[in-house]
Design a protein around this motif. Structure first.
Motif, PDB file in Angstrom:
ATOM      1  N   ASP A  19     -11.116  28.226 106.896  1.00 16.74           N
ATOM      2  CA  ASP A  19     -10.313  27.137 106.319  1.00 16.74           C
ATOM      3  C   ASP A  19      -8.986  26.973 107.048  1.00 16.74           C
ATOM      4  O   ASP A  19      -8.548  25.852 107.352  1.00 16.74           O
ATOM      5  CB  ASP A  19     -10.057  27.398 104.838  1.00 16.74           C
ATOM      6  CG  ASP A  19     -11.308  27.178 103.997  1.00 16.74           C
ATOM      7  OD1 ASP A  19     -12.224  26.497 104.477  1.00 16.74           O
ATOM      8  OD2 ASP A  19     -11.340  27.694 102.859  1.00 16.74           O
ATOM      9  N   GLN A  22      -9.609  25.545 110.451  1.00 14.72           N
ATOM     10  CA  GLN A  22      -9.983  24.135 110.377  1.00 14.72           C
ATOM     11  C   GLN A  22      -8.761  23.257 110.104  1.00 14.72           C
ATOM     12  O   GLN A  22      -8.624  22.164 110.680  1.00 14.72           O
ATOM     13  CB  GLN A  22     -11.021  23.937 109.271  1.00 14.72           C
ATOM     14  CG  GLN A  22     -11.613  22.525 109.231  1.00 14.72           C
ATOM     15  CD  GLN A  22     -12.373  22.200 110.495  1.00 14.72           C
ATOM     16  OE1 GLN A  22     -13.174  23.008 110.975  1.00 14.72           O
ATOM     17  NE2 GLN A  22     -12.100  21.019 111.064  1.00 14.72           N
ATOM     18  N   GLN A  23      -7.842  23.715 109.251  1.00 15.98           N
ATOM     19  CA  GLN A  23      -6.625  22.945 108.962  1.00 15.98           C
ATOM     20  C   GLN A  23      -5.763  22.814 110.212  1.00 15.98           C
ATOM     21  O   GLN A  23      -5.246  21.736 110.523  1.00 15.98           O
ATOM     22  CB  GLN A  23      -5.843  23.617 107.832  1.00 15.98           C
ATOM     23  CG  GLN A  23      -4.598  22.836 107.424  1.00 15.98           C
ATOM     24  CD  GLN A  23      -3.865  23.478 106.238  1.00 15.98           C
ATOM     25  OE1 GLN A  23      -4.332  24.478 105.698  1.00 15.98           O
ATOM     26  NE2 GLN A  23      -2.745  22.909 105.854  1.00 15.98           N
ATOM     27  N   SER A  24      -5.602  23.924 110.932  1.00 15.09           N
ATOM     28  CA  SER A  24      -4.816  23.882 112.170  1.00 15.09           C
ATOM     29  C   SER A  24      -5.468  22.978 113.191  1.00 15.09           C
ATOM     30  O   SER A  24      -4.801  22.238 113.930  1.00 15.09           O
ATOM     31  CB  SER A  24      -4.660  25.298 112.734  1.00 15.09           C
ATOM     32  OG  SER A  24      -3.933  26.129 111.860  1.00 15.09           O
ATOM     33  N   LEU A  25      -6.806  23.027 113.243  1.00 17.20           N
ATOM     34  CA  LEU A  25      -7.541  22.183 114.188  1.00 17.20           C
ATOM     35  C   LEU A  25      -7.366  20.702 113.848  1.00 17.20           C
ATOM     36  O   LEU A  25      -7.170  19.865 114.742  1.00 17.20           O
ATOM     37  CB  LEU A  25      -9.022  22.569 114.170  1.00 17.20           C
ATOM     38  CG  LEU A  25      -9.930  21.850 115.179  1.00 17.20           C
ATOM     39  CD1 LEU A  25      -9.473  22.116 116.602  1.00 17.20           C
ATOM     40  CD2 LEU A  25     -11.382  22.295 114.994  1.00 17.20           C
ATOM     41  N   ASN A  26      -7.431  20.383 112.559  1.00 21.61           N
ATOM     42  CA  ASN A  26      -7.218  18.985 112.143  1.00 21.61           C
ATOM     43  C   ASN A  26      -5.817  18.507 112.522  1.00 21.61           C
ATOM     44  O   ASN A  26      -5.637  17.372 112.991  1.00 21.61           O
ATOM     45  CB  ASN A  26      -7.416  18.853 110.638  1.00 21.61           C
ATOM     46  CG  ASN A  26      -8.874  19.013 110.236  1.00 21.61           C
ATOM     47  OD1 ASN A  26      -9.774  18.848 111.047  1.00 21.61           O
ATOM     48  ND2 ASN A  26      -9.098  19.368 108.966  1.00 21.61           N
ATOM     49  N   ASN A  27      -4.798  19.362 112.303  1.00 22.37           N
ATOM     50  CA  ASN A  27      -3.427  19.001 112.666  1.00 22.37           C
ATOM     51  C   ASN A  27      -3.299  18.756 114.163  1.00 22.37           C
ATOM     52  O   ASN A  27      -2.653  17.799 114.602  1.00 22.37           O
ATOM     53  CB  ASN A  27      -2.450  20.089 112.225  1.00 22.37           C
ATOM     54  CG  ASN A  27      -2.314  20.174 110.714  1.00 22.37           C
ATOM     55  OD1 ASN A  27      -2.588  19.212 109.999  1.00 22.37           O
ATOM     56  ND2 ASN A  27      -1.897  21.330 110.212  1.00 22.37           N
ATOM     57  N   THR A  28      -3.914  19.649 114.939  1.00 20.33           N
ATOM     58  CA  THR A  28      -3.834  19.507 116.401  1.00 20.33           C
ATOM     59  C   THR A  28      -4.525  18.233 116.859  1.00 20.33           C
ATOM     60  O   THR A  28      -4.026  17.515 117.741  1.00 20.33           O
ATOM     61  CB  THR A  28      -4.470  20.730 117.082  1.00 20.33           C
ATOM     62  OG1 THR A  28      -3.773  21.902 116.684  1.00 20.33           O
ATOM     63  CG2 THR A  28      -4.415  20.599 118.594  1.00 20.33           C
ATOM     64  N   GLN A  29      -5.679  17.928 116.258  1.00 22.50           N
ATOM     65  CA  GLN A  29      -6.382  16.701 116.622  1.00 22.50           C
ATOM     66  C   GLN A  29      -5.557  15.461 116.268  1.00 22.50           C
ATOM     67  O   GLN A  29      -5.544  14.474 117.011  1.00 22.50           O
ATOM     68  CB  GLN A  29      -7.740  16.674 115.917  1.00 22.50           C
ATOM     69  CG  GLN A  29      -8.740  17.681 116.484  1.00 22.50           C
ATOM     70  CD  GLN A  29     -10.030  17.748 115.693  1.00 22.50           C
ATOM     71  OE1 GLN A  29     -10.061  17.453 114.495  1.00 22.50           O
ATOM     72  NE2 GLN A  29     -11.105  18.136 116.359  1.00 22.50           N
ATOM     73  N   ASN A  30      -4.849  15.489 115.132  1.00 21.98           N
ATOM     74  CA  ASN A  30      -3.977  14.368 114.745  1.00 21.98           C
ATOM     75  C   ASN A  30      -2.824  14.205 115.736  1.00 21.98           C
ATOM     76  O   ASN A  30      -2.456  13.085 116.099  1.00 21.98           O
ATOM     77  CB  ASN A  30      -3.422  14.581 113.341  1.00 21.98           C
ATOM     78  CG  ASN A  30      -4.472  14.397 112.268  1.00 21.98           C
ATOM     79  OD1 ASN A  30      -5.456  13.691 112.475  1.00 21.98           O
ATOM     80  ND2 ASN A  30      -4.269  15.031 111.119  1.00 21.98           N
ATOM     81  N   GLN A 386     -10.680  25.719 118.657  1.00 21.55           N
ATOM     82  CA  GLN A 386     -12.122  25.498 118.655  1.00 21.55           C
ATOM     83  C   GLN A 386     -12.881  26.824 118.802  1.00 21.55           C
ATOM     84  O   GLN A 386     -13.914  27.051 118.155  1.00 21.55           O
ATOM     85  CB  GLN A 386     -12.504  24.535 119.783  1.00 21.55           C
ATOM     86  CG  GLN A 386     -12.131  23.086 119.495  1.00 21.55           C
ATOM     87  CD  GLN A 386     -12.393  22.174 120.664  1.00 21.55           C
ATOM     88  OE1 GLN A 386     -12.435  22.616 121.817  1.00 21.55           O
ATOM     89  NE2 GLN A 386     -12.570  20.896 120.377  1.00 21.55           N
ATOM     90  N   GLN A 389     -12.589  28.650 115.579  1.00 25.15           N
ATOM     91  CA  GLN A 389     -13.487  28.034 114.595  1.00 25.15           C
ATOM     92  C   GLN A 389     -14.914  28.564 114.757  1.00 25.15           C
ATOM     93  O   GLN A 389     -15.587  28.913 113.779  1.00 25.15           O
ATOM     94  CB  GLN A 389     -13.462  26.519 114.759  1.00 25.15           C
ATOM     95  CG  GLN A 389     -14.335  25.780 113.744  1.00 25.15           C
ATOM     96  CD  GLN A 389     -14.454  24.307 114.065  1.00 25.15           C
ATOM     97  OE1 GLN A 389     -14.655  23.957 115.228  1.00 25.15           O
ATOM     98  NE2 GLN A 389     -14.306  23.467 113.053  1.00 25.15           N
TER      99      GLN A 389
END
Length: 411
Positions: A19, A22-30, A386, A389
């Motif tokens: 989790d 995934q949150q850090s990955l979402n932030n980085t993608q944004n 990634q 993840q």
């Protein structure tokens, strides 16, 4: 170590790690998608607040730059027309001087003079950019921006406008003192010394032997002055007309400002009137002559003579032709001053444009340093997250398989 199928500690730990990853990955993608490290107040409240203020300043500077560009265009049109008017004035001086030669047709030369005066007014009246004209009629709003009014010293300051207080299609020739100019214009010249102090009721009387004019000073807000004693308005015994004009001046107006108000009144009454650089007032037109013309103190009875009793004022008669040359020379001096002031304002506007552009660039750079993402760093972060993840998913898979191992104990 205990084994439980109700509480899978390993799976819970792996899920928590997944989790978080995934949150850090979402932030980085944004961040990568927007290019912004701080895209909202939730990312960094303090930095976001500062950046928003800077963005608002940048937007304001953009509006200022647009208005300055407009003002610069207006000034450019005025400068181009002013150059053409100066060229016409040089031609006018040559024409008026030639007209003084023996054998030259006065009628032909006066036609040329009138054509030149029409050209001057046409240049001024057509020097319009998007509805703003600095050289022609009154009523122009001048050059403004959202945050300032471009100040100048044309017509004693205020918004940039050259058209004096005169209106109509001949405003420029009036402002230059060229009204009713002819090659044979005689006239009057008045010089002033430090003792001249205009007061309400003082008046200038002019005459051409048939018609008479009285220009009487009056302070702002006061009751219009009556005609001087002995001066009857309307038809006179010589078959002409007696006129009266009240010249409005402020209660604390300087002597030369009062003379300026007088010039406006003279021009509006059809005289060619102008002030030279050394402070001499020249009046021509309407065949005015020294006979019957004078500058009088308040309460002085009107007389058809030409004895001036106003302290500090000296009257000199100008012969036919010499007044015309003096008027044109004064107009050239006036136009040179107008052109210089337009040029100075152009320099001011150009400086403001350069400064606002530099300031906008600095603010944009500063804002970017606060909120823009380092894409190289974010790319490395993306690869790292990634990988984490994938490892978290693998770990969770292993942890979820552990309860299945317990079945072997019951075989």
């Amino acid at each position: 170590m205990s084994f439980s199928i109700n509480t899978n500690v390993g799976a819970l730990a792996a899920l928590q790690s997944l989790d978080s990853t995934q949150q850090s990955l979402n932030n980085t993608q944004n961040v990568i998608a927007s290019g912004l490290l701080v895209g909202s107040a939730s990312d960094n409240p303090a930095v976001y607040s500062i950046s928003q203020t800077m963005q608002a300043n940048i937007a304001g500077l953009t509006a200022v730059q647009d208005n300055l560009s407009f003002g610069n265009s207006v000034l450019g049109v005025a400068a181009a027309a002013g150059s053409q008017i100066s060229s016409q004035l040089a031609t006018l001086q040559n024409t008026v001087t030639q007209a003084q030669q023996t054998g030259i047709s006065t009628s032909t030369m006066n036609t040329q003079i009138n054509n030149i005066l029409k050209n001057i007014d046409n240049f001024a009246n057509n020097a319009t950019f998007n509805g703003v004209n600095l050289l022609a009629a009154t009523g122009t709003t001048g050059v403004t921006t959202d945050t300032m009014v471009i100040q100048d010293t044309i017509n004693a300051g205020g918004q940039l406008t050259v058209g004096n207080q005169l209106g109509g299609s001949t405003a420029m020739t009036q402002a230059l003192g060229l009204t009713n100019l002819s090659s044979t214009s005689g006239g009057l010249q008045y010089s002033f010394n430090s003792s001249y102090a205009p007061a309400a009721g003082d008046y200038l009387q002019l005459s051409n032997g048939t018609n008479n004019w009285v220009f009487e000073f009056q302070t702002t807000g006061s009751t219009p002055s009556a005609a001087p004693s002995g001066y009857t308005l309307g038809a006179n015994a010589g078959g002409g007309t007696n006129y009266l004009t009240n010249v409005i001046m402020g209660t604390s107006t300087s002597p030369m400002a009062a003379v300026g108000a007088l010039i406006n009144s003279l021009q509006q009454s059809g005289f060619a009137a102008s002030l030279s650089n050394n402070g001499n007032l020249t009046i021509a037109g309407n065949n005015v002559s020294s006979t019957g013309s004078a500058w009088e103190k308040a309460s002085t009875a009107y007389s058809s003579g030409s004895s001036t009793n106003e302290a500090g004022v000296t009257q000199t008669a100008l012969s036919g032709g010499s007044a015309a040359i003096t008027i044109v020379q004064n107009a050239i001096g006036t136009m040179n001053g107008i052109a210089a002031k337009i040029g100075a304002t152009q320099q001011e506007v150009t400086g403001m444009m350069n400064f606002s552009s530099s300031l906008s660039t600095s603010l944009t750079t500063g804002s970017g340093a606060l909120i823009d993402a380092n894409m190289a760093s974010e790319s490395a972060q993306l690869n790292s997250l990634q990988t984490k993840q994938q490892l978290a998913i693998r770990t969770l898979s292993i942890a979820n398989a552990q309860p299945q191992v317990l079945l072997n104990l019951f075989q």
